[in-house]
Write an enzyme that holds these catalytic residues in place. Structure first.
Site, PDB file in Angstrom:
ATOM      1  N   ASP A  41     -29.189 -99.485 -95.046  1.00  0.00           N
ATOM      2  CA  ASP A  41     -28.785 -99.065 -96.386  1.00  0.00           C
ATOM      3  C   ASP A  41     -29.388-100.009 -97.422  1.00  0.00           C
ATOM      4  OD1 ASP A  41     -26.776 -97.411 -98.098  1.00  0.00           O
ATOM      5  OD2 ASP A  41     -26.521 -99.489 -98.758  1.00  0.00           O
ATOM      6  N   TYR A  46     -31.015-103.311-105.580  1.00  0.00           N
ATOM      7  CA  TYR A  46     -30.785-104.533-104.784  1.00  0.00           C
ATOM      8  C   TYR A  46     -32.023-105.430-104.747  1.00  0.00           C
ATOM      9  CZ  TYR A  46     -26.920-101.802-102.681  1.00  0.00           C
ATOM     10  OH  TYR A  46     -25.812-101.030-102.448  1.00  0.00           O
ATOM     11  N   LYS A  75     -31.157 -95.572-103.099  1.00  0.00           N
ATOM     12  CA  LYS A  75     -30.333 -94.982-104.153  1.00  0.00           C
ATOM     13  C   LYS A  75     -31.033 -94.999-105.520  1.00  0.00           C
ATOM     14  CE  LYS A  75     -26.478 -97.065-101.681  1.00  0.00           C
ATOM     15  NZ  LYS A  75     -26.819 -98.453-101.323  1.00  0.00           N
ATOM     16  N   HIS A 108     -26.635 -93.430-107.268  1.00  0.00           N
ATOM     17  CA  HIS A 108     -25.865 -94.660-107.006  1.00  0.00           C
ATOM     18  C   HIS A 108     -24.548 -94.695-107.780  1.00  0.00           C
ATOM     19  CE1 HIS A 108     -26.606 -99.150-105.844  1.00  0.00           C
ATOM     20  NE2 HIS A 108     -25.335 -98.851-105.760  1.00  0.00           N
TER      21      HIS A 108
HETATM   22  N1  NAP Z   1     -23.026 -97.843-103.193  1.00  0.00           N
HETATM   23  C1  NAP Z   1     -22.574 -98.943-103.744  1.00  0.00           C
HETATM   24  O1  NAP Z   1     -22.247 -98.984-104.945  1.00  0.00           O
HETATM   25  C2  NAP Z   1     -22.452-100.181-102.908  1.00  0.00           C
HETATM   26  C3  NAP Z   1     -21.684-101.256-103.379  1.00  0.00           C
HETATM   27  C4  NAP Z   1     -21.566-102.386-102.552  1.00  0.00           C
HETATM   28  C5  NAP Z   1     -22.198-102.415-101.315  1.00  0.00           C
HETATM   29  N2  NAP Z   1     -22.964-101.358-100.894  1.00  0.00           N
HETATM   30  C6  NAP Z   1     -23.664-101.383 -99.577  1.00  0.00           C
HETATM   31  O2  NAP Z   1     -22.722-101.697 -98.557  1.00  0.00           O
HETATM   32  C7  NAP Z   1     -23.163-102.845 -97.839  1.00  0.00           C
HETATM   33  C8  NAP Z   1     -21.985-103.628 -97.283  1.00  0.00           C
HETATM   34  O3  NAP Z   1     -21.058-103.969 -98.280  1.00  0.00           O
HETATM   35  P1  NAP Z   1     -20.907-105.453 -98.850  1.00  0.00           P
HETATM   36  O4  NAP Z   1     -22.163-106.212 -98.605  1.00  0.00           O
HETATM   37  O5  NAP Z   1     -20.420-105.290-100.253  1.00  0.00           O
HETATM   38  O6  NAP Z   1     -19.689-106.085 -98.059  1.00  0.00           O
HETATM   39  P2  NAP Z   1     -19.264-106.310 -96.533  1.00  0.00           P
HETATM   40  O7  NAP Z   1     -20.275-105.786 -95.617  1.00  0.00           O
HETATM   41  O8  NAP Z   1     -17.847-105.831 -96.457  1.00  0.00           O
HETATM   42  O9  NAP Z   1     -19.207-107.902 -96.467  1.00  0.00           O
HETATM   43  C9  NAP Z   1     -20.353-108.711 -96.405  1.00  0.00           C
HETATM   44  C10 NAP Z   1     -19.886-110.140 -96.280  1.00  0.00           C
HETATM   45  O10 NAP Z   1     -19.149-110.313 -95.073  1.00  0.00           O
HETATM   46  C11 NAP Z   1     -19.687-111.377 -94.307  1.00  0.00           C
HETATM   47  N3  NAP Z   1     -19.615-110.960 -92.895  1.00  0.00           N
HETATM   48  C12 NAP Z   1     -20.350-109.970 -92.318  1.00  0.00           C
HETATM   49  N4  NAP Z   1     -19.995-109.823 -91.036  1.00  0.00           N
HETATM   50  C13 NAP Z   1     -19.030-110.729 -90.796  1.00  0.00           C
HETATM   51  C14 NAP Z   1     -18.292-111.074 -89.635  1.00  0.00           C
HETATM   52  N5  NAP Z   1     -18.466-110.432 -88.489  1.00  0.00           N
HETATM   53  N6  NAP Z   1     -17.380-112.078 -89.736  1.00  0.00           N
HETATM   54  C15 NAP Z   1     -17.200-112.733 -90.899  1.00  0.00           C
HETATM   55  N7  NAP Z   1     -17.884-112.466 -92.031  1.00  0.00           N
HETATM   56  C16 NAP Z   1     -18.790-111.458 -91.980  1.00  0.00           C
HETATM   57  C17 NAP Z   1     -21.107-111.556 -94.788  1.00  0.00           C
HETATM   58  O11 NAP Z   1     -21.512-112.894 -94.671  1.00  0.00           O
HETATM   59  P3  NAP Z   1     -22.843-113.319 -93.814  1.00  0.00           P
HETATM   60  O12 NAP Z   1     -23.997-112.586 -94.417  1.00  0.00           O
HETATM   61  O13 NAP Z   1     -22.881-114.796 -94.010  1.00  0.00           O
HETATM   62  O14 NAP Z   1     -22.541-112.924 -92.392  1.00  0.00           O
HETATM   63  C18 NAP Z   1     -20.990-111.182 -96.245  1.00  0.00           C
HETATM   64  O15 NAP Z   1     -20.508-112.295 -96.985  1.00  0.00           O
HETATM   65  C19 NAP Z   1     -23.991-103.599 -98.884  1.00  0.00           C
HETATM   66  O16 NAP Z   1     -24.790-104.613 -98.331  1.00  0.00           O
HETATM   67  C20 NAP Z   1     -24.761-102.445 -99.487  1.00  0.00           C
HETATM   68  O17 NAP Z   1     -25.816-102.050 -98.627  1.00  0.00           O
HETATM   69  C21 NAP Z   1     -23.073-100.235-101.663  1.00  0.00           C
END
Ligand code: NAP
Length: 327
Positions: A41, A46, A75, A108
């Site tokens: 994704d 980004y 997106k 998006h």
């Molecule tokens: N459409 C939208 O508006 C939108 C908005 C936000 C996000 N997104 C997409 O969704 C993806 C995921 O969401 P997100 O990045 O917001 O949050 P997330 O995946 O819920 O959390 C990412 C965080 O969690 C940590 N983490 C990952 N795996 C872990 C584990 N097993 N144990 C402990 N910590 C862990 C990561 O740190 P480390 O990297 O240090 O492991 C990072 O700090 C984004 O990267 C993006 O592609 C889309």
């Protein structure tokens, strides 16, 4: 998982990193592909598309991965939420990604803003965006459908739309959205929205499935004046921890497995090789009925929403198409 326009792998790899470190991101994608992720994704905004494109080319040239074996989502940025800009933004994304087509192209955010000179939205000195006065959802969707016709996208969908906005799109759609990507985790389970989507054949993709513990740091990478906000501590939750002990799994694995069993597609982001592997290793255990009930009880509703976009898109809450806090 089946959607209106085909299949999407049931877990994806998120790549929103804030400030992009190309070497670190390439290593993370290499690890993700090597451990078995077949769904990445990204988004124009980004700034990760170019590194993803270079990394994918390396894999394709090595003969170890074929284009048709990997599902790529990107997106249309907020600067492109206008019917006149969809064509140019998808072409820029395809060029960044070095691909002829993406598997899924999403709008998006349902509000449009003017472009700045740095591939980010234009802001005034206080950080307010220059918003388009109104979003013409039907006209934008027509341009999204044109991407299917042109072969630039294999499927199209929406992100951060509410039920009433999806209904508006459905009314005029020739091709219904195949996917809705929204924030969804143990504390914000979005049951009504998920039910609505599933009834309409729309796959729900869960962003921030772990509660985005790095959200504040990441947003500062996009926008220096970003004001920090409290974040949900899903990974430190005692109930999730106890369920994890019962199954010999981590809190992150339980949080992700819960989403998989709800029939949604989580896209966790990690730059750490061990955690990238851990997040993919959620298919050898099952939460039982009691586990699922305990997880369901963790719902906190709107107050657990991390990405309400208020701190990053200042002033957006006054826009008629701001999606949250409405049905
Ligand atoms: N459409 C939208 O508006 C939108 C908005 C936000 C996000 N997104 C997409 O969704 C993806 C995921 O969401 P997100 O990045 O917001 O949050 P997330 O995946 O819920 O959390 C990412 C965080 O969690 C940590 N983490 C990952 N795996 C872990 C584990 N097993 N144990 C402990 N910590 C862990 C990561 O740190 P480390 O990297 O240090 O492991 C990072 O700090 C984004 O990267 C993006 O592609 C889309």
């Amino acid at each position: 998982m089946e959607s209106n326009n085909g299949k999407i792998p049931s877990i994806g790899f998120g790549t929103s990193t804030g400030i992009v470190n190309p070497e670190e991101l390439e290593r993370a994608i290499d690890t993700a592909i090597a451990v078995g992720y077949r769904h990445i994704d990204t988004a124009f905004i980004y700034g990760t598309e170019k590194v993803i494109g270079q990394t994918l080319q390396k894999w394709f040239k090595s003969g170890k991965l074929k284009r048709e074996e990997i599902f790529i989502t990107t997106k249309l940025p907020v600067m492109g939420t206008h019917q006149d800009r969809v064509d140019s933004f998808i072409q820029r994304s395809l060029s960044n990604l070095q691909l002829d087509y993406v598997d899924l192209y999403l709008v998006h955010f349902p509000v449009g803003a003017k472009s700045g000179s740095n591939n980010l939205p234009l802001r005034d000195e206080q950080g307010h965006l220059f918003l388009e006065p109104k979003t013409d959802h039907a006209a934008i969707w027509k341009k999204m459908e044109a991407q299917l016709d042109a072969g630039r996208a294999r499927s199209i969908g929406l992100s951060n739309y509410n039920i009433s906005q999806i209904q508006t799109v459905l009314k005029s759609a020739r091709s219904a959205p195949s996917c809705l990507q929204v924030e969804l985790h143990a504390y914000l389970q979005q049951r009504e929205l998920v039910h609505f989507c599933h009834q309409n054949g729309i796959t729900v993709v869960a962003f921030s499935p772990l509660g985005a513990p790095d959200h504040n740091k990441r947003m500062k990478g996009y926008f220096a004046q970003y004001e920090e906000r409290p974040l949900p501590d899903i990974l430190g939750n005692a109930v999730i921890g106890r369920i994890g002990e019962k199954h010999g799994k981590s809190a992150a694995q339980v949080a992700l497995r819960f989403l998989v069993q709800l029939g949604v597609v989580p896209i966790p982001k990690s730059m750490n090789p061990g955690r990238i592997k851990e997040n993919f290793d959620v298919f050898d255990f099952e939460l039982d009925g009691e586990d699922m009930e305990r997880m369901a009880e963790l719902e906190m509703g709107e107050r657990a929403r991390v990405s309400d976009f208020l701190n990053i898109f200042k002033g957006v809450e006054h826009h008629p198409d701001y999606p949250f806090g409405k049905l």
